[in-house]
Design a protein around this motif. Structure first.
Motif, mmCIF file in Angstrom:
data_model
loop_
_atom_site.group_PDB
_atom_site.id
_atom_site.type_symbol
_atom_site.label_atom_id
_atom_site.label_comp_id
_atom_site.label_asym_id
_atom_site.label_seq_id
_atom_site.Cartn_x
_atom_site.Cartn_y
_atom_site.Cartn_z
ATOM 1 N N SER A 526 0.679 -1.278 0.072
ATOM 2 C CA SER A 526 0.039 -0.118 -0.003
ATOM 3 C C SER A 526 1.026 1.232 -0.044
ATOM 4 O O SER A 526 0.536 2.154 -0.696
ATOM 5 C CB SER A 526 -0.945 0.023 1.113
ATOM 6 O OG SER A 526 -1.750 -1.307 1.180
ATOM 7 N N ILE A 527 2.068 1.116 0.952
ATOM 8 C CA ILE A 527 2.765 2.489 0.688
ATOM 9 C C ILE A 527 3.406 2.600 -0.464
ATOM 10 O O ILE A 527 3.610 3.687 -0.815
ATOM 11 C CB ILE A 527 4.011 2.104 1.777
ATOM 12 C CG1 ILE A 527 3.324 2.053 3.180
ATOM 13 C CG2 ILE A 527 4.917 3.361 1.935
ATOM 14 C CD1 ILE A 527 4.168 1.832 4.390
ATOM 15 N N ARG A 528 4.007 1.527 -1.372
ATOM 16 C CA ARG A 528 4.760 1.542 -2.645
ATOM 17 C C ARG A 528 3.562 2.112 -3.319
ATOM 18 O O ARG A 528 4.072 2.895 -4.405
ATOM 19 C CB ARG A 528 5.095 0.148 -2.783
ATOM 20 C CG ARG A 528 6.615 0.026 -2.380
ATOM 21 C CD ARG A 528 7.270 -0.964 -2.929
ATOM 22 N NE ARG A 528 8.717 -1.271 -2.453
ATOM 23 C CZ ARG A 528 9.058 -1.746 -1.297
ATOM 24 N NH1 ARG A 528 8.285 -2.349 -0.387
ATOM 25 N NH2 ARG A 528 10.350 -1.754 -1.011
ATOM 26 N N LEU A 529 2.496 1.804 -3.439
ATOM 27 C CA LEU A 529 1.510 2.236 -4.347
ATOM 28 C C LEU A 529 1.213 3.820 -4.153
ATOM 29 O O LEU A 529 1.100 4.576 -5.116
ATOM 30 C CB LEU A 529 0.032 1.515 -3.947
ATOM 31 C CG LEU A 529 -0.201 0.333 -4.740
ATOM 32 C CD1 LEU A 529 -1.885 -0.167 -4.415
ATOM 33 C CD2 LEU A 529 -0.169 0.337 -6.383
ATOM 34 N N LEU A 530 1.205 4.076 -2.774
ATOM 35 C CA LEU A 530 0.724 5.575 -2.723
ATOM 36 C C LEU A 530 2.112 6.295 -3.115
ATOM 37 O O LEU A 530 2.028 7.487 -3.966
ATOM 38 C CB LEU A 530 0.582 5.870 -1.268
ATOM 39 C CG LEU A 530 0.463 7.197 -0.773
ATOM 40 C CD1 LEU A 530 -0.820 7.982 -1.779
ATOM 41 C CD2 LEU A 530 0.153 7.420 0.632
ATOM 42 N N GLN A 531 3.180 5.615 -3.040
ATOM 43 C CA GLN A 531 4.652 6.360 -3.130
ATOM 44 C C GLN A 531 4.593 6.711 -4.739
ATOM 45 O O GLN A 531 5.015 7.699 -5.328
ATOM 46 C CB GLN A 531 5.612 5.777 -2.861
ATOM 47 C CG GLN A 531 7.065 6.325 -3.042
ATOM 48 C CD GLN A 531 8.276 5.616 -2.668
ATOM 49 O OE1 GLN A 531 8.200 4.010 -2.953
ATOM 50 N NE2 GLN A 531 9.203 6.014 -2.220
#
Length: 810
Positions: A526-531
């Motif tokens: 999820s963090i990499r998606l948002l990044q």
């Protein structure tokens, strides 16, 4: 002798003339200040605000005065005769003033020096009750007489009586005879016996003195006197007279109890009505019909209470609420009324401890058994993560004199329990138009009227991730896109510190498809998606769902649900996933009617269903767009308002498929017990298990559940969204969907299904082992493996391949 008679005659004439002149002067002096009697025809008596469910069950009544006006034609003749016998037996013959009664009152004043009675007729009492104060003075009495004369000239006797019986105060906040009949006997005045009617008729003289609840002996004397008057005046025969005298004094306090326990709904409706009408909301007799069906609200109440009790008992017994040792049974009965029933939990005092269970004394004075089997859960509570030894016998749990809680089962037996220390909230909406179908703001409104569903801002944790995934799907990602689930360290300019996010299991799966990442709730994905999609893009995108952009964290923790949001905000956003991409606003009030039954307001909310039926959009005014109820007032019932589309319907369809996998193979697997293939949802658990969430839906209902402590603390190391919130959601949704066919969102145009290689995420050639079918937007479908060339984007990624490749492990 003749001179004496002449003197007496002229004296009488002089007195008469003096009185006539005095009255004429008083009339000329006071008449300009007299109110218009004609206003009595349009008088608006105070009637409380009443709130109902969508199926017409009373939820609550708000207002200082209990009053239900009754028309003269509906007043029983026996009651009219009883009232006139008690208050004004010459009512039919006088013209507003009874001279003999006034003379009698004057005689009493001369004899005692004090006003004993006012000599008032019913007409004079109408004048006083509607226009004057209760001040005892000659000027007020003269004004009362003049008004009574005017009333008699302009109104009929029936109209005067109707005004009187609807206005008079009869004790216990009851105004009017219909309200009094309900308060003292629990039924309409039309259904009372002759003796009961005589009892009500005796109250206007002195509601406190002749109140049957306060002084049954004196009230019986008053009742019997009225019955005697009716008999002597020929209004009833001897048989009925004796039968009425023999009637027992059976009056008791009847409060109009709600037919549906929905106190948080009632308070929301009350607040909105006050916002619309001010203090008139309490007095103008409005009838409010809400969007809440009684069966769904009852299911929500039970789900929240049972879910919290179940969680609470998993963590042990905290001991009695207080102790009353060495006290008599009578002393216990005096203490018990100080404790209210909370939810389904009744207070009781342990009166006896035996090997097979205990005996408890309840508030109604009964001694009942509680079986040992229902007490075995009660290990001593130490903290949220540990308990003491398992009890071996009832005496290990309680002592005589302990004040405990018991829960009555369907078979009438009692189960040992305690008031949960954790709280929960549940909100269920119709995703097509935002109608609130059920809402619970806590374990018990009597315990706390704080509405956690609408007021408590808590971190939603992973139940917020679908909004990030939706943004990614609209940015070109697909369920088959590969993202690296691996450790990562950030030095974030907004956090100004080193951040090492991790998955809740402290494990890493490497490159993983988005579908699998969502149902396994992988934080790092999820963090990499948002990044990748960018904070600014994500914030702008997420704010479409109704979230305040200024209140969302402007950093990568947004992907983990660190925003502070209410359950109402969460369920509103989730409605877009359930309805195919439309924005709705929650609303509670479906209809408002006046005291006369005139419909003042009917909700016409922006509807996704109207949009799917190709209805013409209706432009909303600024006032409608900011309406307090979230629903627009119907101007043309044939032209429903159309909801705004904020997300591609293909995106919500694909996301629903991914969220269905959360239940089929992910953190929501417990919901498989419901046996339905049309439900989708997501768990959420915050750091240290301080907040537990589950949000989910089918095409009919979208429901969000939160559970936690008001002052954030851990629910326990083994408690998550799937163990606390999900069982509550399941209990409610199972009841809501019982007997309903499966109803999943319809597939929109532009969706294709392709066989995909599970390792590469690319379109698999025929005969590929382990290939599976995946959903794609037609323009985002991955190319076959044979067509992938160096430098091309990874499957479903919106970025160049060097940027979309899995990030190196640290």
């Amino acid at each position: 002798m003749i001179r004496l008679l002449k003197f007496f005659w002229w004296s009488c004439v002089a007195v008469f003339c003096g009185l006539l002149l005095g009255l004429s002067g008083a009339f000329l002096y006071l008449s300009p200040t007299l109110p218009s009697v004609d206003s009595l025809r349009s008088i608006q008596l105070q009637i409380p605000l009443r709130v109902y469910s969508s199926d017409e069950k009373l939820i609550a009544e708000f207002g200082e005065m209990r009053r239900t006006p009754i028309q003269f034609a509906d007043i029983p003749k026996d009651f009219i005769q009883a009232l006139l016998s008690a208050e004004d037996d010459n009512f039919a013959n006088h013209y507003g003033v009874d001279v003999s009664s006034l003379m009698r009152a004057a005689s009493q004043l001369l004899k005692t020096g004090h006003i004993q009675s006012g000599g008032s007729t019913i007409t004079m009492q109408v004048a006083k009750n509607y226009f004057l104060t209760s001040e005892r003075s000659f000027s007020r009495k003269i004004t009362e007489i003049l008004l009574a004369l005017q009333i008699e000239r302009e109104l009929s006797k029936d109209e005067i009586l109707e005004l009187y019986v609807n206005k008079i105060y009869l004790g216990n906040r009851a105004y009017g005879i219909e309200a009094a009949a309900q308060v003292y006997y629990g039924k309409s005045i039309r259904d009372l016996s002759l003796g009961q009617m005589a009892m009500i008729a005796g109250l206007p003289k002195a509601p406190s003195r002749y109140n049957p609840l306060m002084d049954p002996v004196r009230s019986k004397e008053r009742r019997d006197w009225i019955l005697g008057r009716m008999f002597r005046l020929g209004k009833i025969d001897e048989t009925r007279y004796k039968a009425a005298l023999a009637e027992p004094i059976d009056a008791r306090y009847h409060v109009q109890t709600p037919e549906l326990a929905a106190p948080y709904i009632a308070e929301m409706a009350r607040a909105e009505m006050v916002g619309r009408f001010g203090s008139a909301a309490y007095t103008d007799g409005f009838r409010v019909t809400t969007t809440v069906p009684s069966d769904l609200q009852l299911a929500a109440n039970k789900a929240v209470q049972d879910g919290l009790i179940s969680y609470d008992q998993r963590h042990g017994y905290r001991g009695p609420e207080t102790r009353y040792p060495n006290m008599t049974r009578e002393a216990w009965l005096q203490e018990l009324p100080k404790y209210r029933t909370l939810g389904s939990l009744e207070p009781a005092v342990v009166s006896q401890v035996e090997s097979s269970g205990i005996l408890v004394l309840t508030r109604d004075g009964k001694e009942e058994a509680v079986a040992w089997d229902s007490m075995k859960w009660a290990r001593p509570f130490i903290n949220s993560n540990s308990m003491g030894a398992r009890p071996q016998k009832p005496s290990d749990v309680v002592q005589v004199g302990d004040l405990v809680r018991v829960q009555r089962q369907e078979d009438g037996s009692l189960r040992f329990s305690q008031v949960p220390s954790a709280q929960s909230a549940l909100v269920s909406l119709d995703p097509n138009n935002g109608a609130i179908r059920a809402l619970v703001g806590g374990f018990a409104f009597e315990q706390s009227n704080y509405n956690r569903a609408a007021q408590a801002k808590r971190q939603p944790g992973s139940s917020f991730k679908p909004f990030i995934y939706s943004a990614a799907l609209d940015a070109g990602f697909t369920p088959a896109s590969l993202v690296n689930d691996a450790p990562i360290v950030f030095v974030d300019e907004y956090l100004d510190k080193v951040w090492r996010p991790k998955n809740d299991t402290n494990t890493f799966l490497g490159p993983i498809r988005l579908r699998e990442a969502l149902y396994k709730s992988r934080n790092l994905v999820s963090i990499r998606l948002l990044q990748t999609i960018g904070i600014d893009y994500a914030l702008n995108y997420v704010s479409r769902f109704g979230f305040n952009k200024q209140e969302l964290p402007r950093n990568l923790s947004l992907a983990l649900g660190t925003a502070n949001l209410t359950p109402m905000e969460i369920v509103t956003g989730w409605s877009t996933f359930a309805n195919g991409g439309y924005k709705i606003r929650p609303y509670l009030i479906q209809r408002i009617e006046s005291r006369d039954g005139e419909v003042l307001f009917t909700a016409n909310p922006p509807s996704a269903a109207a949009a799917t039926q190709d209805a013409e959009p209706r432009t909303q005014t600024a006032e409608e767009a900011t309406g307090g109820s979230g629903a627009d007032e119907a101007k043309d019932p044939q032209a429903p308002a159309v909801a705004e589309r904020i997300v591609d319907p293909r995106t919500t369809y694909i996301l629903t498929s991914m969220l269905q996998d959360v239940i089929k193979r992910g953190t929501g697997r417990r919901a498989l017990a419901m046996g339905r293939g049309d439900i989708a949802g997501k768990t959420g658990t915050t750091n240290d298990s301080k907040d537990s969430w589950f949000s989910g839906y089918n095409a009919d209902y979208v429901t969000s559940v939160w559970a936690g402590f008001d002052q954030p603390e851990t629910l326990g190391r083994s408690e998550f969204g799937g163990t606390v919130a999900l069982p509550i959601w399941m209990s409610y949704m199972s009841a809501a969907l019982k007997g309903k066919p499966e109803h999943a969102p319809a597939e929109p145009d532009g969706i294709i299904s392709l066989r995909v290689d599970p390792v590469s995420g690319r379109a698999a050639p025929p005969g590929s082992p382990d290939a599976y079918f995946e959903l794609f937007k037609s323009e985002d479908s991955p190319p076959p493996m044979s067509e992938i060339e160096p430098g091309m984007s990874a499957p479903g990624s919106p970025l160049p391949s060097d940027e979309a490749a899995p990030i190196d492990l640290f």
